[in-house]
Design an enzyme around this catalytic site. Structure first.
Site, PDB file in Angstrom:
ATOM      1  N   GLU A 182     -44.839  19.736 -39.838  1.00  0.00           N
ATOM      2  CA  GLU A 182     -45.574  20.959 -39.496  1.00  0.00           C
ATOM      3  C   GLU A 182     -46.277  21.599 -40.683  1.00  0.00           C
ATOM      4  O   GLU A 182     -47.421  22.045 -40.568  1.00  0.00           O
ATOM      5  CB  GLU A 182     -44.636  21.993 -38.861  1.00  0.00           C
ATOM      6  CG  GLU A 182     -44.365  21.802 -37.386  1.00  0.00           C
ATOM      7  CD  GLU A 182     -43.346  20.721 -37.100  1.00  0.00           C
ATOM      8  OE1 GLU A 182     -42.804  20.155 -38.071  1.00  0.00           O
ATOM      9  OE2 GLU A 182     -43.092  20.438 -35.924  1.00  0.00           O
ATOM     10  N   HIS A 216     -33.864  26.838 -30.697  1.00  0.00           N
ATOM     11  CA  HIS A 216     -35.048  26.515 -29.917  1.00  0.00           C
ATOM     12  C   HIS A 216     -35.433  27.627 -28.964  1.00  0.00           C
ATOM     13  O   HIS A 216     -36.154  27.393 -27.997  1.00  0.00           O
ATOM     14  CB  HIS A 216     -34.816  25.226 -29.108  1.00  0.00           C
ATOM     15  CG  HIS A 216     -34.791  23.994 -29.952  1.00  0.00           C
ATOM     16  ND1 HIS A 216     -33.742  23.683 -30.753  1.00  0.00           N
ATOM     17  CD2 HIS A 216     -35.707  23.016 -30.120  1.00  0.00           C
ATOM     18  CE1 HIS A 216     -33.989  22.538 -31.388  1.00  0.00           C
ATOM     19  NE2 HIS A 216     -35.179  22.123 -31.015  1.00  0.00           N
TER      20      HIS A 216
END
Lengths: 378, 394
Positions: free
Chosen positions: A100, A169
């Site tokens: 990322e 998450h």
């Protein structure tokens, strides 16, 4: 206080039509039995809305490209980019390694050079790996360069909790990104929101953080011909009044808009006529619409899934206290995610995120109606 | 509005041109660009996974003189910035490049203004090399309107978009993925241009660098990663920070070249080689073996982690300007006095630019709220006391 004179109680008024520059649609999930719009109106899932918006913007501007994990050959982790690789080729639909920080930086660099990247984070939890690029490389560049280097990039992906995915998450990043000057932060709810806001985001010359919701991807909403048109854009920074009301204002964004609307139906039966505001935009925040609503209803409940401290509700509360203090008949109520990392066990997870009954309870509390209604007004 | 000045390759010999912001102003010793002089680099190139270029480089008297003049100007600018910082006209951070000038000069000689350069915070000389002016530089350092970022960026945030200079970045290592992104755009647009993403030996250990390098190699991006190895990451010597300080080899499958960064011709040759390489084969790493005379920044004396003998040793043996001076004298292109006059002229230009920069006002107060967005939709923004100061963002 001023507002007391204007307070009305009870009187079922039913749903009123939208007004004032908002679209003339009542947006309901497909499971609702009520449909009072023209038979020509289509239904579209949020997923298809996002996909079609990406497709149209890529067709219209060759500088737009998509980059992220599994966006190409896998057709998108959540199928948002389905079909785009076949249509536009691997140069414009770019599968990345799981890096990322690297690909967010590459996206920002491409935007410096004038391309219009749409960077997908599989979820915004992973954006933390790239957050330096979002904030220091993207958000601040136009300012630091005195306007010479703008960054027309969109960072999009699912935000907030899904179902049972655990603490790492499930975080909502609205509050974090919403505090950064130089960023625009959008939070679509319906398919119309998804299409209109994503198209605006891609066309916008500034960095946009586009917070979607995984559980909304599969939900269908009616879309008018206007919404389906390839030129359809929604203004950035403007909230939408999803449901007009007189007694209490409920602000929400993303999935919580649906919950707030359901809560409003329940409240209606109990004689509380709630106004539901779909924020659509966290930054810029539509303080004008929120304050105008509170000045009308005199009571406010803010709803969000994120952590409560320093969250969206805190900012809205401060705004209303600063600009509309005299109109408040009760302290502002906040419904937010629990102040804990997200647990896995289903019962605990349910306690960790707002449920419809939480919104109902808070609305009643703010209307001084914690007990069931008896007879008349307060 | 910041001043911009395009640089053309050939300036007529002039002695009356305004000196305040002319970067290429130079005396007419030699405009000879037809005579070929062959120079050898100080040391041969060391390569990793590729064939090194030749250490024999052709140049002209004109180029030699240009190298000298331009580096003298850069050196003078940085030394003047030191004084300005000590007199508190420059605030915050100030990272000086003196000693490393050959990297900028050699690179510019090998590339065009459509090739991109991006670097970290030691950016003043690279800005000048891209065509920025002394006035824009000093005014920015002092936070004035005539600065290249209108005073809103400061030392670490110089940009020159029309010359493809993308800054100017304060976060160590961030500029490398950004640079690979620039290269991505160049390839996307099918340009024949390349990007030089510059970083230091300290940044060479950053994870995001390897993430970006992996993608650059996967996608054959025209990205040249240039490690300006001045051997110290702030106060930490390279052997204390890197298990392998052979930075040109750190790309593993990505080829690399080790270059004497104090030799402008070695730099030029390496950049020329790298540009040709990446347009065909994807990324390459250039490690420039260089040295900074100042500490990491103006807050760092630079002598607690290295000896004064080391610093003066490099200055004596490897100074980039002295190297060119010797070449010029050896080839009889100018006399010692003429070279000293060039340095005096550089000093004069710098002094004039500083005087002019001091005249430039600080930004007007409404500028606090400009450029937050390119398109602000009239959205409201707030000062410290939002009941006192609000603004609509243009």
């Amino acid at each position: 206080m001023l507002g007391i004179l204007r307070q009305k109680v009870g009187g079922a008024t039913g749903l009123s039509s939208q007004g004032l520059g908002n679209h003339m649609l009542r947006l309901r999930p497909v499971t609702s039995a009520l449909r009072n719009y023209s038979s020509a109106t289509k239904e579209m899932t949020v997923r298809d809305a996002l996909n079609s918006a990406l497709d149209e913007e890529m067709a219209a501007d060759p500088n737009v490209f998509v980059m992220g994990e599994e966006v190409g050959e896998y057709q998108g982790a959540y199928k948002i980019t389905k079909g785009l690789l076949d249509k536009y080729g691997p140069e414009r639909v770019v599968d990345t390694p799981i890096t990322e920080a690297g690909f967010a930086g590459i996206g920002v660099g491409a935007a410096y050079h004038g391309l219009r990247p749409v960077i997908e984070f599989m979820t915004f939890n992973f954006s933390m790996q790239a957050i330096d690029h979002i904030i220091n490389s993207a958000a601040k560049s136009n300012y630091m360069s005195a306007g010479k280097i703008n960054v027309p990039i969109v960072f999009r992906g699912p935000n907030g909790p899904a179902a049972g995915v655990g603490a790492q998450h499930s975080q909502c990043y609205g509050g974090w990104y919403g505090s950064v000057p130089g960023l625009k932060v959008l939070v679509p709810y319906s398919s119309e929101d998804a299409r209109g806001l994503l198209k605006s985001a891609i066309r916008d010359p500034d960095p946009v953080v586009f917070l979607e919701n995984e559980l909304l991807y599969g939900e269908s909403f009616p879309v008018s011909a206007e919404v389906l048109d390839s030129s359809f854009c929604l203004p950035i920074g403007k909230a939408k009044i999803e449901r007009e009301g007189k007694d209490v204002t409920i602000t929400a964004f993303s999935k919580m808009v649906g919950y707030a609307l359901k809560a409003a139906e329940i409240l209606e039966k109990e004689g509380i006529n709630a106004e539901v505001i779909n924020l659509r935009s966290i930054r810029p925040l539509d303080r004008a619409t929120i304050n105008a609503s509170v000045r009308k209803t005199n009571r406010l409940v803010t709803v969000e899934e994120g952590f409560p401290q320093h969250g969206i509700g805190a900012e809205i509360c401060a705004s209303v206290v600063e600009d509309s203090f005299g109109y408040l008949d009760a302290p502002v109520e906040r419904i937010a995610g629990a102040d804990v990392p997200t647990p896995y066990a289903a019962n605990l997870e349910r306690m960790a995120f707002p449920q419809i009954e939480d919104i109902v309870r808070a609305a009643k509390r703010v209307c001084y109606r914690s007990a069931p209604i008896s007879a008349t007004a307060s | 509005m910041a001043l911009t000045r395009r640089i053309s390759g050939l300036l007529p010999p002039v002695s009356t041109a305004s000196s305040s912001s002319s970067f290429l102003h130079r005396r007419a010793f030699s405009t000879d660009d037809t005579t070929t002089i062959t120079v050898e680099t100080s040391v041969p190139f060391t390569s990793h996974n590729c064939e090194p270029p030749s250490r024999s480089i052709d140049t002209t008297p004109k180029e030699l003189m240009k190298f000298f003049t331009d580096m003298a100007l850069m050196r003078r600018m940085e030394i003047a910035a030191d004084s300005l910082y000590k007199s508190k006209l420059i605030r915050g951070f100030c990272h000086l490049y003196d000693g490393q000038e050959a990297v900028s000069i050699g690179m510019e000689a090998a590339i065009t203004k459509k090739d991109c350069i991006i670097t970290a915070y030691r950016d003043h000389c690279l800005f000048l090399g891209r065509g920025g002016t002394l006035l824009e530089s000093f005014a920015e350092l002092m936070g004035r309107q005539a600065g290249c970022s209108n005073g809103k960026g400061g030392s670490m945030h110089f940009y020159k978009k029309d010359a493809c200079f993308f800054g100017g970045h304060g976060i160590v290592g961030a500029q490398v993925p950004l640079g690979c992104g620039l290269a991505f755009a160049q390839k996307y647009r099918k340009e024949d241009h390349v990007t030089f993403a510059m970083y230091g030996d300290g940044a060479a250990n950053q994870g995001q660098l390897f993430e970006a390098l992996n993608m650059a190699a996967l996608w054959d991006l025209p990205a040249i990663l240039v490690c300006e190895n001045n051997h110290y990451g702030m106060g930490t010597a390279e052997w204390r920070a890197a298990k392998s300080p052979a930075y040109y080899k750190r790309g593993d499958y990505v080829p690399g070249l080790k270059v004497d960064g104090m030799d402008a011709f070695a730099v030029k040759q390496a950049c020329k080689f790298a540009k040709e390489h990446v347009l065909k084969n994807g990324p390459i790493i250039l490690e420039m073996d260089t040295y900074r005379y100042h500490g990491h920044s103006m807050s760092d004396p630079g002598s607690t982690y290295r000896t004064r003998d080391e610093i003066s040793g490099v200055r004596q043996e490897r100074d980039p300007i002295e190297r060119i001076r010797k070449l010029i004298l050896a080839h009889d292109l100018a006399t010692e006095k003429e070279l000293k006059d060039i340095e005096k002229q550089a000093r004069k230009e710098v002094d004039e630019a500083i005087a002019q920069a001091k005249e430039s006002p600080m930004p007007d107060e409404p500028e606090l709220f400009t450029n937050v967005y390119r398109k602000g939709y009239g959205v409201e923004s707030f000062g410290t006391d939002r009941k006192e100061v609000r603004a609509a963002l243009p």
